[in-house]
Design a protein around this motif. Structure first.
Motif, PDB file in Angstrom:
ATOM      1  N   MET A 176      -1.381   3.925  -2.561  1.00 25.65           N
ATOM      2  CA  MET A 176      -0.136   3.436  -1.977  1.00 25.65           C
ATOM      3  C   MET A 176       0.987   3.384  -3.016  1.00 25.65           C
ATOM      4  SD  MET A 176      -1.650   0.354   0.414  1.00 25.65           S
ATOM      5  CE  MET A 176      -0.026  -0.242   0.835  1.00 25.65           C
ATOM      6  N   THR A 177       0.636   3.040  -4.256  1.00 29.66           N
ATOM      7  CA  THR A 177       1.631   3.005  -5.333  1.00 29.66           C
ATOM      8  C   THR A 177       2.219   4.389  -5.565  1.00 29.66           C
ATOM      9  OG1 THR A 177       0.593   1.114  -6.424  1.00 29.66           O
ATOM     10  CG2 THR A 177       1.936   2.566  -7.801  1.00 29.66           C
ATOM     11  N   VAL A 218       5.464  -6.987  -6.403  1.00 24.85           N
ATOM     12  CA  VAL A 218       4.928  -6.120  -7.442  1.00 24.85           C
ATOM     13  C   VAL A 218       4.154  -4.989  -6.779  1.00 24.85           C
ATOM     14  CG1 VAL A 218       3.386  -5.984  -9.434  1.00 24.85           C
ATOM     15  CG2 VAL A 218       4.780  -8.019  -9.076  1.00 24.85           C
ATOM     16  N   SER A 219       4.237  -3.781  -7.316  1.00 24.29           N
ATOM     17  CA  SER A 219       3.557  -2.645  -6.702  1.00 24.29           C
ATOM     18  C   SER A 219       2.069  -2.940  -6.529  1.00 24.29           C
ATOM     19  CB  SER A 219       3.741  -1.393  -7.567  1.00 24.29           C
ATOM     20  OG  SER A 219       2.912  -1.453  -8.702  1.00 24.29           O
ATOM     21  N   PRO A 220       1.417  -2.389  -5.495  1.00 25.80           N
ATOM     22  CA  PRO A 220       0.015  -2.730  -5.192  1.00 25.80           C
ATOM     23  C   PRO A 220      -0.937  -2.537  -6.363  1.00 25.80           C
ATOM     24  CG  PRO A 220       0.988  -1.496  -3.382  1.00 25.80           C
ATOM     25  CD  PRO A 220       1.993  -1.471  -4.495  1.00 25.80           C
ATOM     26  N   ALA A 221      -0.785  -1.442  -7.115  1.00 24.09           N
ATOM     27  CA  ALA A 221      -1.719  -1.179  -8.208  1.00 24.09           C
ATOM     28  C   ALA A 221      -1.523  -2.140  -9.375  1.00 24.09           C
ATOM     29  CB  ALA A 221      -1.571   0.262  -8.686  1.00 24.09           C
ATOM     30  N   HIS A 222      -0.320  -2.690  -9.536  1.00 23.69           N
ATOM     31  CA  HIS A 222      -0.022  -3.570 -10.665  1.00 23.69           C
ATOM     32  C   HIS A 222      -0.179  -5.048 -10.323  1.00 23.69           C
ATOM     33  CE1 HIS A 222       2.178   0.205 -11.457  1.00 23.69           C
ATOM     34  NE2 HIS A 222       1.954  -0.047 -12.736  1.00 23.69           N
ATOM     35  N   ALA A 223      -0.372  -5.359  -9.053  1.00 22.37           N
ATOM     36  CA  ALA A 223      -0.448  -6.753  -8.617  1.00 22.37           C
ATOM     37  C   ALA A 223      -1.702  -7.433  -9.173  1.00 22.37           C
ATOM     38  CB  ALA A 223      -0.442  -6.818  -7.095  1.00 22.37           C
ATOM     39  N   PRO A 238       4.142   2.845 -14.874  1.00 23.72           N
ATOM     40  CA  PRO A 238       4.671   1.516 -15.210  1.00 23.72           C
ATOM     41  C   PRO A 238       4.824   0.629 -13.967  1.00 23.72           C
ATOM     42  CG  PRO A 238       6.065   3.297 -16.059  1.00 23.72           C
ATOM     43  CD  PRO A 238       5.127   3.899 -15.061  1.00 23.72           C
ATOM     44  N   LYS A 239       4.861  -0.660 -14.204  1.00 25.88           N
ATOM     45  CA  LYS A 239       5.005  -1.628 -13.112  1.00 25.88           C
ATOM     46  C   LYS A 239       6.403  -1.543 -12.503  1.00 25.88           C
ATOM     47  CE  LYS A 239       5.051  -6.066 -14.192  1.00 25.88           C
ATOM     48  NZ  LYS A 239       4.548  -7.429 -14.530  1.00 25.88           N
ATOM     49  N   PHE A 240       6.463  -1.689 -11.181  1.00 25.35           N
ATOM     50  CA  PHE A 240       7.742  -1.753 -10.490  1.00 25.35           C
ATOM     51  C   PHE A 240       7.601  -2.717  -9.307  1.00 25.35           C
ATOM     52  CE2 PHE A 240       5.386   1.754  -8.574  1.00 25.35           C
ATOM     53  CZ  PHE A 240       5.567   1.569  -7.213  1.00 25.35           C
ATOM     54  N   TRP A 241       8.722  -2.916  -8.612  1.00 21.58           N
ATOM     55  CA  TRP A 241       8.727  -3.842  -7.481  1.00 21.58           C
ATOM     56  C   TRP A 241       9.217  -3.088  -6.243  1.00 21.58           C
ATOM     57  CZ3 TRP A 241       9.295  -4.818 -12.432  1.00 21.58           C
ATOM     58  CH2 TRP A 241       8.668  -5.947 -12.986  1.00 21.58           C
ATOM     59  N   TYR A 242       8.675  -3.413  -5.070  1.00 21.25           N
ATOM     60  CA  TYR A 242       9.002  -2.668  -3.858  1.00 21.25           C
ATOM     61  C   TYR A 242       9.284  -3.627  -2.707  1.00 21.25           C
ATOM     62  CZ  TYR A 242       4.459  -3.789  -1.840  1.00 21.25           C
ATOM     63  OH  TYR A 242       3.382  -4.466  -1.316  1.00 21.25           O
TER      64      TYR A 242
END
Length: 718
Positions: free
Chosen positions: A612-613, A546-551, A519-523
């Protein structure tokens, strides 16, 4: 018409601070017209249309809270009374509406004009249901609306001395006196008229006249005496007593006229059937003789009503309705100081029942002798203590029952619940929502629920040679996860129920094979000197990315809510993520890129952003650079590829199938992703190196081995 009252959101906030030791002063009350919906009453800060200030006459502390007596007097213009409000303040702060009472119809209470009814008064008793201690409570009483003993005495004295007081009554008396013309002793006719009383000179039976003094003296001079036969003459005997003394007749019996009434023959005797007649027997004694019932006892209707009965005294919460039941007989009683007293007539086991506001409590009392029995009933009560941002609207729901409150300035809300079960706790503020559940299992229990509109979990590395990170934010008190290893029966992670980790689940795709959802997350990364801090948030947060894979990849599809990675390496035969076959090996990145994308238009080779995610999720969860130490050594068995799916039998999503984490060999997975460092190397797409350093390609359709990337920097070493 009925009144409904609430403690407003502002009131709840003030009361929470009052219990912390402050002074709460009830400053005023007001009346007005107009109504709002019941759902909107809590949020009111003023009356819909305030008409006048009303007097607070008294205040009384009860078990439920504070009982105020309000008085409304007429204005120049009448109006329908729909709302009554109570204002209070903390210490020297501003007064706020803490309680609102409202009629259930628009008609309300009609307050007439002062011209129509100058002496009109409407008295209202309002109960502010709150309890607590720790602070000081003051009530501002309207002294101008009260009458002192001194002023009341002065008013009565002035009235008594006023010659014009009760003019109508005085005139009526004068009119009656003008009509009296008789002299002597006067006699009233009951209608306001009088006449002279008339007298008799001798006593006359049934006369309504008075006797003269001479007639009275003559009567007193007489006394009963004996006749020539030596007996008192009949004329001097009491009425209805023939001969003066009950005596025998010719049949040698007392004459019927001299016998007691309703006793045939003067003496109770046997009838033709050899028994006493029923009408000569005591009442409620069948056949004249009490007999034993089937239980070996005298029946209740054969016993005389004498002495004491058994008594049951019940203690229950005030305001309850209490009954005592034996069979079909139900006893009721009136409350007196939180007690109900029942005088019961029969022996047996009584069911004692108390009800209030939908709650019920029961007990039993067995009455076996005449004495006082006691029973104490209480209702199920538990507390859910909620912590959330101040000012949030918080609801507590179970089935069709919902309570709603506003979080205090200290960010807390307490709900009192009356039954066990699972309650849903929801908080909202400024368009954001937070939710959790609380499970109540016992009377008197308190459950703490901590809500947050966003959760942040972090780790910090001090930049030294250690691989271990320290935990921060909401993860500060977390223990380290315990991954599975062969033969283990205890394993788990404090992140298992926390988003986004909880959303990493296995998914089967008909085209790509077995996948793992992320799922999407923020870092957020923060560098301070040599230290690094990594934080992950479950919702969009200022300063976070936003996480790299979800951006947004720049492909027109925007941010992804969920991305997927293969659970296994590529099948050597078809490039799908599948178990039970060997992984594809010894191929170029370009070949892997093309062959994987040939599976479908939305299927791409895993890239550096995906890696990276996964790295960030692992680092925050395990707080250690070294995954081979925390999860398992992994790597391969010798140098040959081996069949995938070796973690399929693992009972947990993370760990090693080997008995020791320090043993090399196939067997590791992290959150269902098998072989991140096992079996074979993986190509990572979306990046390449050249003289400018590392170059990153965001859009999967533009992946290349040597062009189209954006240079992001040159490593400081290596």
């Amino acid at each position: 018409m009925a009144w409904k009252g609430v403690i407003t959101n502002s009131g709840s906030e003030l009361l929470a601070q009052w219990t912390a030791g402050k002074t709460l002063t009830i400053t005023r009350a007001a009346a007005g017209t107009g109504r709002v919906s019941e759902a909107a009453m809590l949020a009111q800060t003023a009356l819909v249309s305030e008409k006048q200030t009303v007097s607070i006459l008294s205040n009384k502390t009860t078990a439920q809270g504070q009982k105020l007596q309000l008085q409304v007097t007429p204005l120049a213009t009448g109006y329908p009374l729909n709302q009554l409000g109570i204002w209070a303040k903390l210490d020297s702060g501003a007064a706020r509406l803490i309680a609102l009472f409202q009629t259930d119809t628009d008609a309300g209470v009609e307050i007439p004009s002062k011209t129509d009814v100058p002496d009109y008064v409407y008295t209202f008793y309002g109960l502010l249901e709150f309890t607590g201690s720790g602070g000081t409570l003051q009530v501002t009483i309207d002294a101008s609306a009260l009458v002192t003993a001194e002023s009341m005495a002065a008013a009565i004295k002035a009235h008594n001395e006023d010659e014009n007081a009760h003019e109508g009554i005085r005139q009526a008396i004068t009119d009656k006196q003008d009509k009296i013309t008789a002299s002597g002793i006067l006699r009233g006719d009951g209608k306001g008229g009088v006449t002279a009383q008339k007298f008799d000179t001798v006593p006359t039976e049934n006369s309504d006249k008075l006797l003269t003094s001479g007639a009275v003296a003559a009567a007193l001079a007489k006394k009963a005496g004996l006749g020539t036969d030596g007996k008192v003459p009949v004329s001097q005997l009491p009425v209805n007593t023939p001969g003066g003394v009950a005596g025998l007749g010719e049949d040698s019996k007392v004459g019927t006229g001299q016998l007691p009434i309703n006793t045939p023959g003067g003496v109770a005797g046997l009838g033709a059937d050899g028994k006493m007649d029923t009408d000569q027997l005591p009442i409620n004694v069948p056949n004249g003789i009490p007999t034993l019932g089937a239980d070996g006892k005298l029946s209740a209707d054969s016993l005389p009503q004498v002495g004491m009965t058994a008594q049951i005294v019940v203690t229950a919460p005030t305001g309850s309705t209490v009954t005592a039941t034996l069979g079909t007989k139900v006893y009721t009683a009136t409350e007196s100081g939180g007690k109900w007293t029942f005088d019961v007539e029969d022996y047996g086991t009584y069911t004692i029942k108390a009800t209030k506001n939908g709650q019920t409590a029961t007990d039993t009392v067995t009455v076996s002798v005449v004495q006082q029995y006691t029973a104490t009933l209480s209702y199920f009560t538990a507390t859910i203590h909620v912590s959330i941002d101040s000012g949030s609207t918080v609801t507590c729901t179970k089935g069709s029952k919902t309570q709603s409150k506003t979080a205090s300035a200290t960010g807390t809300v307490d709900f009192t619940v009356t039954e066990s079960g699972t309650y849903t706790i929801t908080a909202t503020k400024s368009g954001e929502t937070a939710e959790d559940t609380a499970t109540i299992t016992a009377d008197g229990q308190t459950v703490n629920v901590k809500l947050a509109y966003r959760h942040i979990y972090g780790v910090v590395w001090d930049g030294t040679s250690t691989t271990v990170w320290s935990r921060t934010d909401e993860a500060a008190s977390f223990v380290n996860p315990t991954p599975y290893r062969a033969g283990a029966t205890s394993y788990g992670s404090p992140f298992d129920n926390l988003y986004p980790w909880s959303g990493m689940v296995r998914v089967t795709d008909a085209v790509a094979g077995e996948l793992v959802a992320i799922p999407k997350f923020w870092y957020k990364w923060t560098k301070s000197g040599n230290s690094l801090k990594l934080q992950i948030a479950d919702k969009e947060t200022d300063g976070f990315h936003v996480s790299p894979a979800h951006a947004d990849r720049g492909d027109g599809k925007g941010e992804r809510d969920i991305v997927y990675i293969g659970r296994y390496h590529c099948n050597t035969n078809n490039y799908k993520s599948q178990s039970g076959v060997k992984p594809k090996a010894n191929i170029t990145r370009s070949t892997a890129r093309t062959s994987i994308h040939n599976l479908g238009s939305n299927i791409w080779q895993s890239d550096i952003r995906m890696r990276m995610t996964i790295w960030m999720l692992y680092l925050v969860e395990f707080a250690d650079w070294n995954s081979q130490k925390t999860i398992g050594k992994g790597c391969g068995n010798n140098s040959a590829t081996e069949n995938m799916g070796y973690t399929d039998s693992m009972p947990y999503h993370t760990g090693t199938t080997l008995a020791s984490r320090d043993s090399y060999g196939l067997g590791t997975q992290y959150r269902y992703i098998e072989g991140l460092w096992d079996n074979v190397y993986d190509w990572g797409d979306g990046c390449y190196y050249n003289s400018n350093g590392l170059n990153i390609i965001n859009t999967p359709s533009s992946f290349s081995d040597n062009s189209g990337g954006i240079a992001v920097g040159v490593p400081s070493s290596g």
